[in-house]
Every structure is written in structure tokens, then in C-alpha cells.
Design an enzyme around this catalytic site. Structure first.
Site, PDB file in Angstrom:
ATOM      1  N   GLU A 278       0.819  -1.213   0.000  1.00  0.00           N
ATOM      2  CA  GLU A 278       0.000   0.000   0.000  1.00  0.00           C
ATOM      3  C   GLU A 278       0.856   1.268   0.000  1.00  0.00           C
ATOM      4  OE1 GLU A 278      -2.736  -0.744   3.308  1.00  0.00           O
ATOM      5  OE2 GLU A 278      -4.035  -1.811   1.908  1.00  0.00           O
ATOM      6  N   ASP A 357      -8.624  -8.837   3.577  1.00  0.00           N
ATOM      7  CA  ASP A 357      -8.360  -7.800   4.567  1.00  0.00           C
ATOM      8  C   ASP A 357      -9.475  -7.727   5.604  1.00  0.00           C
ATOM      9  OD1 ASP A 357      -7.156  -5.702   5.821  1.00  0.00           O
ATOM     10  OD2 ASP A 357      -7.770  -4.184   4.386  1.00  0.00           O
ATOM     11  N   GLU A 385     -12.747  -2.121  11.962  1.00  0.00           N
ATOM     12  CA  GLU A 385     -12.622  -1.327  10.746  1.00  0.00           C
ATOM     13  C   GLU A 385     -13.697  -1.704   9.719  1.00  0.00           C
ATOM     14  OE1 GLU A 385      -8.866  -1.954   8.860  1.00  0.00           O
ATOM     15  OE2 GLU A 385      -9.256  -0.508   7.277  1.00  0.00           O
TER      16      GLU A 385
HETATM   17  C1  GCV Z   1      -2.528   0.141   8.481  1.00  0.00           C
HETATM   18  C2  GCV Z   1      -6.111  -1.976   5.432  1.00  0.00           C
HETATM   19  C3  GCV Z   1      -6.359  -0.700   6.190  1.00  0.00           C
HETATM   20  C4  GCV Z   1      -5.099   0.123   6.282  1.00  0.00           C
HETATM   21  C5  GCV Z   1      -4.053  -0.747   6.941  1.00  0.00           C
HETATM   22  C6  GCV Z   1      -3.806  -1.974   6.082  1.00  0.00           C
HETATM   23  C7  GCV Z   1      -2.777  -2.890   6.670  1.00  0.00           C
HETATM   24  O1  GCV Z   1      -5.884  -1.718   4.072  1.00  0.00           O
HETATM   25  O2  GCV Z   1      -7.379   0.038   5.600  1.00  0.00           O
HETATM   26  O3  GCV Z   1      -5.348   1.242   7.089  1.00  0.00           O
HETATM   27  O4  GCV Z   1      -2.880  -0.043   7.136  1.00  0.00           O
HETATM   28  O5  GCV Z   1      -5.022  -2.679   5.983  1.00  0.00           O
HETATM   29  O6  GCV Z   1      -3.159  -3.893   7.274  1.00  0.00           O
HETATM   30  O7  GCV Z   1      -1.602  -2.631   6.534  1.00  0.00           O
END
Ligand code: GCV
Length: 672
Positions: A278, A357, A385
Site C-alpha cells: 500500500e 483484509d 474497521e
Molecule cells: C494500516 C487496510 C487498512 C489500512 C491498513 C492496512 C494494513 O488496508 O485500511 O489502514 O494499514 O489494511 O493492514 O496494513
């Protein structure tokens, strides 16, 4: 920071005078200077004060008369390092730990028994943790990301550890440590795995003093400090022009930086690394492998006994939705499986429970049980989340148990995920464990919703003793937090134990996932991810939905050991709740329930709302039986959840109605 905050499950409300009371008169402990034992003594005093209005005296020798609790370290105890025994004889409860931390855990055990109104007479208990590492990764940041700091979704609300670009260590931090130790959590990273700006300096002298204060406090509760780091640190804070793991100057930079850090901050258990993920840099930027990257850090900290927790959340996050060949679900396996045996012994791979995720329903990640020569750790998400933010009750322990109980068939035999990450299958217990993205924040209720504390509590309890049932854990949380009134226990048990299924009903049918909004990951947005770059597509059209991940499609199923591979690869044996994860199905495909896919979607969305109506009624019935402020806060949350579940129902049902033009067989209202 919130000024006042609840005591969560450590409220030690009146337990009523009982046969237990006597034991709380005196605390016998030969050493009250040791910080861990001191915390055990203090905790028993706090508990005795709250539950029995007693102020037990500390004593170095056995009292002449009256009951007492004795705390003792016994290195010969036949348990793992953090194990303990509890034995009651006559007027004494004897808590023995192999080390001091075992004594503290034993003290919390005794207090829990008292708080849940169980008798302390005749105890003969021996305990040791099911997993060596029982960790939390906070995703706190020095400045909370404003876009996520909203009270409904609040997945990443204000931080427990950072404020005004500084690190916090205060009474509340201590209370948090008490909560964690009471359920056996033994390691914690404070900062988000995305490490930028101020957070980069957590390796540098700028924060040594604060880190030292925190890690010393953590240590007195048996909690090791983990530090999230950025792989590109040599460039970002080290003044080098590269972070290439094969570059000698880079290697020297990591070694010096770590040597200095360890010399200044005690009790560092290890480092958490998100790399090539990411937008975060990693070894791929230099044409190196994930093993090259992980071993670079591992070698720098090896002399200090440190561990690298290297995350496997590596995927192409700039995918084009028109590309139907790339399957994000395969990326973890594809990037890591070929490297089995290439990681140094102090590297542990940190693998999310599912291949995507933290959706409410995913299959278990195929890396579990397929890397014979590599330490593997399981990553869950307590932070809600994707599971309802600070609004929806979604008790995750039944899901966690399902994941831990999944048979990976590693080595061609029965080997559950719990066996693999418990160090029983391939590797040793010392490098085993589970981690979860933490859900506590700066809110006055700790997790933004009083009931969400049950997730944190349940996670710790489950990791310490994986044989506990979800119901046993739920019951203890209810009684410790609120009351043992039968109505309270009955209604809350029903809510907790069914809440995950309810959330799943209106969130994501049949393992589909990703019908939510982007960024906050809260609330319905069925097409939001569809044309974006994240590789999470459902590809719904007028007649079908889902991705074919079988051997006829993206071949994701082939990543599992047999017989899982064949089970998922055959639509007749694939678990129904995962059908839309593994298959592309026509809406008129008939499920084992006799309903077709479309009708299943409609029905579950109506049912989900009805379930929440029941939750609200069950909660309303507890008025007067639980503290009023708690009652009101939670009542408002359930009202919000009900309204929001209707939003989910109507948006998702309308979405599919518009796609198909087919009405609900039950004639219920679906908006045009
Ligand atoms: C901390 C998801 C979340 C991101 C997170 C990522 C990860 O994409 O939205 O905020 O990053 O997972 O686990 O690294």
C-alpha cells in the site's frame, strides 16, 4: 485524551460478602520491591477494596490468624515460563508463578474468580498460555487521521499513546496495561504499521526517554514493547541514498541504530514491519525478496534477542479493474510461499487471518500450514474497521475460534491453525503466537462502545487458553463488567454470541465482502471498490456475481493443502457461507437452503435488521439492572445500529434489485 474513563472489566464492583472475603485480609509476599510483584499486590488491594471494602495488609511472614493470599515465585514450577498454579488450603490461597509474571497472571485469575462469584475454596489450578506471543498492534498515529476520526466509524479514533506529536505515558496507560495483563497480553506495538513523519523517530534519540518510560511500565505488566518501523528508514532518517538490504552501508546503519536503541530502551521484544504494501517501500524497490528485507532487520537485532514480525500483506494496490487475471487473494501466498526456509530464525511471518483484509467472512489464509520451515503468526483485527466501527456490536471471538480451529492439513495430517501458530506443527513454541490490530483508543469507554471491550477481553482470554468456549468467555466478561443477574447474563450472552452472524447478514452475503465505503470502511457502498485500484472486485452484473477462484478460474484454491483444495474447488463441498468468495454464480443458482442467491441476499438483509430489533429489546429489558450511564450509552448505540442496519439493508437490496429487476419473493419493500 478523554478526562474520565470507565474501568471496563476491572471495575471490581461489590461481589457481596462471601466465603472468599476472608482470603483478602492479608497479602503474603517475600518481595514487594519487584515491579511485577508490586503490581500484583496493588491489584489485589484494589480488587479487595472494590469487592469487599477491605484494605488488605502486605506481610512478609505468615499472619498469625485469618485468611491470606500468598504470592510466590517458584522457578521449579512445571509450566511454561509464564505459567502459574493456584492452590487453596485451609486459610490460604497460594499463587505460584514460575516467574514474577506468572504470579501477576495468577493474581488476576484469583480476582476474576472472585469477581465472577466463584469460590476460592479448594482450588488446584495449573495454567500456561496456549501461545507464546499474545500481541496487539495499535494503529495509533501521532496525529489521528482526521478522515477516520469520526464517532460512528471511529475505527482509528484518538490515540492512547500519542498526542500533540509526543508520546503519552500516564495513569491511563497504566490502567490499560492492567487490563492487558489481566487477560494475558504480553506484547504491544503502539504505532500504526504505516510509519511516517514523527513515527520514524521512534528509533532515534528524540524519543528514547519516553520509550524508556513506557517500556519500563510495560515490563512491570509482562508486556514486551514492539516497534513499528519503516523499511526505508536509512533513506528517510539515516541520510543514505538507498535502503537496499544488500548494501553494506544500509546494513551498518541498521546495526548501529538498533545497538543504540537497545542500549537506551529496555524490554524491546521486536519490530513490526509492513513493507512493499500500500505505497510503503520495501525490498521489492531494490529487486530483492521479502526474505532479504526481513533478514536485514533480523540480523541487526539478533545480538539483542529481538524478533522481526514481518507482515505478509503484500499485494498490488494499483490494480486496474479491467484486469481480470490478477487475483489479490493470491498475492500473500505467491509472494511468500516460494521463500519457505529462507527467513532467519528470528523472523516470524505475520499473516492476516484471511487472504484479503479482515472482511467479516473470508476463508483462512492459505499460507497457514504450507510453510514448513518458517515461523508463522496469525493476525486478527479487533479494531472494527470493517465490522461496524464504534456502532455495531460484532463480537469476534466465535470467528477467531473458527479460524484457530481450521484444519490446515499441514504435513498431510490434522493440524489446525492453532497448532501451526502455537508452534506445535513445524516450529517451536518460543516463536509462536497471535497478534491483533488493537481496538482501544482515547475514548472514555476505551473502545468507543462499552460492549466492544468484550472483543479485547475475549481475545486475550482465548489466546491464554484456547480451549475456552466463546460462551465461557462471554459469561465472564458480562459478570466482571456488569452483573451476574440472570437476565443480564441471558440477554447479553444472546447478543454477543449471535452478533457476528447478524452483522454478516447485512454486511456481506456468502463471503463476498467489499460492499462497503472506501477509506473509513464503514457503511454500505456496493460499487465503491468496483472501479478502484485495490483489487477487490465483485463484478456484479445483471445475471451473476463473484469471482471464480477455483482451478477453472484464478486457481486460488490450489494454494491450499489437500483435502481443503478439493473441498473448496468443488461447489458441492465448498462451505455455503463462502460460495461467493470462491465462485461466480448466477443469481438464480440454488443454495443448499433451497433459496437462490438473490433471495438469500434479500432475506439475510431483512433478517439482519430484525435481529438488531431484538438486540435493542433485549438491551431495553436491562434498564435498572446495569449502571444507568452504561445502559444509556449502549441503548443509544443500539438505536444507531438499528438505523444503520436499515441503511445496509435498503442500499444492498436496492442495488441487487436494480441489477436484476427481480423482486423479493416475500413481497417486502425494496426501493426502486
Ligand atoms: C494500516 C487496510 C487498512 C489500512 C491498513 C492496512 C494494513 O488496508 O485500511 O489502514 O494499514 O489494511 O493492514 O496494513
Amino acid at each position: 485524551m478523554a478526562e474520565a474513563y470507565t474501568r471496563a472489566w476491572l471495575n471490581y464492583g461489590p461481589a457481596g460478602r462471601s466465603e472468599n472475603t476472608e482470603y483478602f485480609r492479608t497479602i503474603l509476599c517475600g518481595n514487594q520491591e519487584n515491579p511485577v510483584l508490586k503490581n500484583a499486590i496493588e491489584e489485589i488491594k484494589t480488587g479487595a477494596g472494590g469487592m469487599y471494602s477491605l484494605s488488605p495488609q502486605w506481610a512478609a511472614a505468615k499472619p498469625e490468624k485469618g485468611g491470606y493470599i500468598e504470592l510466590a515465585v517458584n522457578a521449579d514450577l512445571d509450566t511454561a515460563e509464564e505459567g502459574y498454579t493456584i492452590k487453596t488450603d485451609d486459610r490460604r490461597v497460594l499463587i505460584s508463578g514460575k516467574r514474577e509474571i506468572g504470579v501477576l497472571y495468577g493474581a488476576f485469575h484469583v480476582l476474576r474468580l472472585a469477581a465472577t462469584k466463584k469460590s476460592l475454596a479448594g482450588l488446584d489450578i495449573k495454567k500456561q498460555p496456549s501461545f507464546r506471543w499474545r500481541l496487539l498492534n495499535h494503529w495509533d498515529t501521532f496525529a489521528p487521521p482526521a478522515i477516520r476520526d469520526n464517532s460512528d466509524s471511529s475505527a482509528l479514533a484518538g490515540s492512547l499513546f500519542f498526542e500533540n506529536h509526543g508520546i503519552i505515558c500516564n495513569d491511563r496507560t497504566r490502567d490499560y496495561c492492567r487490563m492487558l495483563a489481566s487477560v494475558g497480553i504480553n506484547g504491544l506495538a503502539m504505532h500504526n504499521v504505516n510509519v511516517y513523519n514523527d513515527a520514524l523517530d521512534m528509533l532515534l534519540p528524540r524519543f528514547y526517554a519516553e520509550m524508556r518510560a513506557l517500556s519500563t511500565l510495560f515490563e512491570s505488566y509482562g508486556i514486551g514493547m514492539l516497534i513499528s518501523l519503516n523499511f526505508a528508514s536509512p533513506v528517510l532518517i539515516g541520510g543514505l541514498e538507498t535502503a537496499d538490504p544488500r548494501n553494506e552501508r544500509v546494513q551498518a546503519w541498521w546495526k548501529e541504530t538498533m545497538d543504540r536503541l537497545y542500549a537506551n530502551v529496555p524490554n524491546i521484544a521486536g519490530f513490526v514491519v509492513k513493507a512493499d504494501s500500500e505505497g510503503v517501500q520495501g525490498p521489492f524497490d531494490y529487486g530483492r525478496t521479502q526474505a532479504d528485507g526481513a533478514n536485514l532487520i533480523a540480523r541487526a537485532i539478533k545480538p539483542h534477542g529481538g524478533l522481526v514480525f514481518w507482515r505478509c500483506f503484500v499485494y498490488n494496490s494499483t490494480q486496474d479493474w479491467r484486469d481480470t487475471e490478477t487475483d489479490r487473494a493470491k498475492s500473500g501466498f505467491d509472494n511468500f510461499h516460494p521463500l519457505d526456509g529462507k527467513f532467519d530464525d528470528n523472523v516470524i511471518l505475520q499473516i492476516k487471518n484471511g487472504p484479503q483484509d479482515f472482511q467479516i467472512r473470508e476463508p483462512v489464509h492459505p499460507l497457514f500450514g504450507t510453510m514448513e520451515h518458517t515461523h508463522e503468526m496469525l493476525e486478527f483485527q479487533l479494531l472494527q474497521e470493517y465490522t461496524g466501527g464504534a456502532t455495531h456490536v460484532c463480537w469476534l471471538i466465535p470467528e477467531f475460534k473458527e479460524v484457530l480451529d481450521f484444519n490446515t492439513y499441514a504435513l498431510g495430517k490434522d493440524n489446525t491453525v492453532a497448532d501451526v501458530v502455537g508452534g506445535k506443527t513445524f516450529k517451536d513454541y518460543e516463536k509462536s503466537g497471535v497478534v491483533a490490530v488493537a481496538n482501544a483508543n482515547s475514548s472514555s469507554t476505551w473502545c468507543g462502545h462499552d460492549i466492544h471491550c468484550a472483543n479485547l477481553y475475549g481475545y486475550g482470554r482465548l489466546l491464554f487458553d484456547a480451549s475456552l468456549t466463546a460462551e465461557e468467555i462471554a459469561r465472564d466478561w458480562i459478570v466482571q463488567t456488569l452483573s451476574d443477574h440472570p437476565q443480564v447474563v441471558k440477554n447479553l450472552l444472546h447478543i454477543l454470541l449471535t452478533s457476528r452472524t447478524t452483522y454478516e447478514k447485512y454486511n456481506a452475503p456468502l463471503g463476498l465482502g467489499w460492499l462497503c465505503n472506501n477509506v473509513v470502511h464503514y457503511g454500505p457502498g456496493p460499487d465503491v471498490y468496483e472501479y478502484d485500484r485495490w483489487g477487490t472486485y465483485h463484478r456484479a452484473n445483471w445475471e451473476a456475481i463473484g469471482i471464480d477462484r477455483t482451478s477453472r478460474g484464478t486457481a486460488y484454491t490450489l494454494e491450499y493443502n489437500e483435502p481443503n483444495r478439493s473441498t473448496f474447488d468443488n461447489i458441492d463441498t465448498c462451505p455455503q457461507e463462502l460460495l461467493l468468495f470462491f465462485y461466480r454464480l448466477r443469481y438464480d443458482y440454488v443454495l443448499k437452503s433451497g433459496k437462490n442467491v438473490l433471495q438469500h441476499i434479500y432475506d439475510t438483509h431483512f433478517e439482519g435488521v430484525e435481529d438488531v430489533e431484538v438486540f435493542l429489546k433485549e438491551w431495553d429489558a436491562l434498564e435498572g439492572l446495569v449502571p444507568e450511564d452504561f445502559f444509556k450509552r449502549v441503548q443509544q448505540k443500539f438505536k444507531n445500529q438499528l438505523a444503520h442496519s436499515k441503511e445496509w439493508r435498503d442500499i444492498i437490496n436496492t442495488y441487487f434489485y436494480r441489477r436484476t429487476g427481480i423482486k423479493d419473493a416475500g413481497g417486502r419493500k425494496i426501493y426502486d
